[in-house]
Motif scaffolding. Sequence first.
Motif, mmCIF file in Angstrom:
data_model
loop_
_atom_site.group_PDB
_atom_site.id
_atom_site.type_symbol
_atom_site.label_atom_id
_atom_site.label_comp_id
_atom_site.label_asym_id
_atom_site.label_seq_id
_atom_site.Cartn_x
_atom_site.Cartn_y
_atom_site.Cartn_z
ATOM 1 N N PRO A 108 -22.708 -28.266 -13.419
ATOM 2 C CA PRO A 108 -22.684 -27.616 -14.522
ATOM 3 C C PRO A 108 -22.037 -26.270 -14.494
ATOM 4 C CG PRO A 108 -24.837 -28.013 -13.726
ATOM 5 C CD PRO A 108 -23.937 -28.297 -12.540
ATOM 6 N N LEU A 109 -21.346 -25.915 -15.606
ATOM 7 C CA LEU A 109 -20.917 -24.559 -15.772
ATOM 8 C C LEU A 109 -21.285 -23.756 -17.132
ATOM 9 C CD1 LEU A 109 -16.990 -25.836 -15.255
ATOM 10 C CD2 LEU A 109 -18.464 -24.788 -13.598
ATOM 11 N N SER A 110 -21.067 -22.474 -16.785
ATOM 12 C CA SER A 110 -21.547 -21.793 -18.070
ATOM 13 C C SER A 110 -20.661 -20.501 -18.341
ATOM 14 C CB SER A 110 -23.091 -21.240 -17.788
ATOM 15 O OG SER A 110 -23.112 -20.432 -16.714
ATOM 16 N N LEU A 111 -20.712 -20.107 -19.349
ATOM 17 C CA LEU A 111 -19.558 -18.714 -19.646
ATOM 18 C C LEU A 111 -20.791 -17.731 -20.010
ATOM 19 C CD1 LEU A 111 -16.901 -17.491 -20.052
ATOM 20 C CD2 LEU A 111 -17.060 -18.427 -22.320
ATOM 21 N N THR A 112 -20.727 -16.648 -19.171
ATOM 22 C CA THR A 112 -21.586 -15.371 -19.590
ATOM 23 C C THR A 112 -20.880 -14.170 -19.826
ATOM 24 O OG1 THR A 112 -21.900 -15.093 -17.447
ATOM 25 C CG2 THR A 112 -23.581 -16.493 -18.193
#
Length: 70
Positions: free
Chosen positions: A46-50
């Motif tokens: 999983p990747l996320s952009l914050t």
Amino acid sequence: MPNPRELAATAMLALDLVEVSAKVRSGGAVDDPEDTALAHWAGVVPLSLTAGTPEPADDLDPATPLPAYL
């Protein structure tokens, strides 16, 4: 190890990217049934952009408040 059908359907291409798009999907990994017996890890990373802390421009008037939406 890829099978002959997978190798025949695979190509390598190098491009200088100026503008790109991507397709994404939801759900877990989808492997061919014969690949599940292989001793290789399969799954999803999983990747996320914050958003980080806002950084004001060097020439911004220090009296300018940070907008509430930031």
